[in-house]
Design a protein around this motif. Structure first.
Motif, PDB file in Angstrom:
ATOM      1  N   ALA A  54       5.539   2.850  -9.092  1.00  0.00           N
ATOM      2  CA  ALA A  54       7.000   2.920  -9.011  1.00  0.00           C
ATOM      3  C   ALA A  54       7.464   4.372  -8.904  1.00  0.00           C
ATOM      4  O   ALA A  54       6.767   5.297  -9.337  1.00  0.00           O
ATOM      5  CB  ALA A  54       7.619   2.258 -10.236  1.00  0.00           C
ATOM      6  N   ALA A  55       8.645   4.551  -8.329  1.00  0.00           N
ATOM      7  CA  ALA A  55       9.223   5.889  -8.152  1.00  0.00           C
ATOM      8  C   ALA A  55       9.341   6.590  -9.507  1.00  0.00           C
ATOM      9  O   ALA A  55       9.671   5.959 -10.513  1.00  0.00           O
ATOM     10  CB  ALA A  55      10.588   5.781  -7.490  1.00  0.00           C
ATOM     11  N   ASP A  68      13.679   1.706  -4.433  1.00  0.00           N
ATOM     12  CA  ASP A  68      12.330   1.287  -4.797  1.00  0.00           C
ATOM     13  C   ASP A  68      12.367  -0.091  -5.464  1.00  0.00           C
ATOM     14  O   ASP A  68      11.620  -0.994  -5.089  1.00  0.00           O
ATOM     15  CB  ASP A  68      11.716   2.333  -5.723  1.00  0.00           C
ATOM     16  N   VAL A  80       6.168   8.313  -3.345  1.00  0.00           N
ATOM     17  CA  VAL A  80       7.205   7.315  -3.060  1.00  0.00           C
ATOM     18  C   VAL A  80       8.468   8.017  -2.573  1.00  0.00           C
ATOM     19  O   VAL A  80       9.203   7.500  -1.738  1.00  0.00           O
ATOM     20  CB  VAL A  80       7.475   6.444  -4.311  1.00  0.00           C
ATOM     21  N   ARG A  94      15.060   5.410  -6.965  1.00  0.00           N
ATOM     22  CA  ARG A  94      14.617   4.352  -7.873  1.00  0.00           C
ATOM     23  C   ARG A  94      15.317   3.026  -7.578  1.00  0.00           C
ATOM     24  O   ARG A  94      14.704   1.961  -7.653  1.00  0.00           O
ATOM     25  CB  ARG A  94      14.799   4.777  -9.325  1.00  0.00           C
ATOM     26  N   ARG A 142      10.789  -3.550  -3.913  1.00  0.00           N
ATOM     27  CA  ARG A 142       9.690  -4.197  -4.643  1.00  0.00           C
ATOM     28  C   ARG A 142      10.037  -5.629  -5.046  1.00  0.00           C
ATOM     29  O   ARG A 142       9.150  -6.438  -5.275  1.00  0.00           O
ATOM     30  CB  ARG A 142       9.297  -3.379  -5.858  1.00  0.00           C
ATOM     31  N   LEU A 154      10.794   6.837   0.638  1.00  0.00           N
ATOM     32  CA  LEU A 154      12.166   6.377   0.448  1.00  0.00           C
ATOM     33  C   LEU A 154      13.222   7.476   0.506  1.00  0.00           C
ATOM     34  O   LEU A 154      14.421   7.185   0.477  1.00  0.00           O
ATOM     35  CB  LEU A 154      12.279   5.661  -0.906  1.00  0.00           C
ATOM     36  N   LEU A 179       4.796   0.410   0.495  1.00  0.00           N
ATOM     37  CA  LEU A 179       5.421   0.852  -0.748  1.00  0.00           C
ATOM     38  C   LEU A 179       4.759   0.209  -1.959  1.00  0.00           C
ATOM     39  O   LEU A 179       4.522   0.864  -2.976  1.00  0.00           O
ATOM     40  CB  LEU A 179       6.910   0.516  -0.737  1.00  0.00           C
TER      41      LEU A 179
END
Length: 82
Positions: A56-57, A72, A7, A69, A76, A11, A51
């Protein structure tokens, strides 16, 4: 291989750009947060879809990690149709 560490590759550019704006403004975290919000608004449905195929990051990595984060979480929370 959908790993959380990947991730950062998706990002990272947005997070590093936000961090650069923070540094230029004397560590103003609100400027970094605004940069992250702008990046999230510009994300295409394809980026959001890809993504969401990853976990998750991950935690860690200092302020850049925090910005990753944030981005992310923002992405999301969007739906692909947005």
């Amino acid at each position: 291989m959908a790993k959380a560490t990947r991730v950062k590759h998706i990002l990272g550019a947005g997070a590093y750009a936000a961090r650069a704006t923070e540094l230029v403004t004397g560590e103003d975290r609100s400027v970094g947060a605004e940069s992250i919000e702008q990046t999230a608004r510009r994300a295409t449905p394809v980026v959001i879809d890809v993504l969401k195929r990853f976990p998750a990051a991950p935690r860690g990595r200092g302020q850049v990690g925090e910005l990753i984060r944030m981005l992310d979480a923002d992405l999301r929370s969007l739906t692909v149709a947005e």
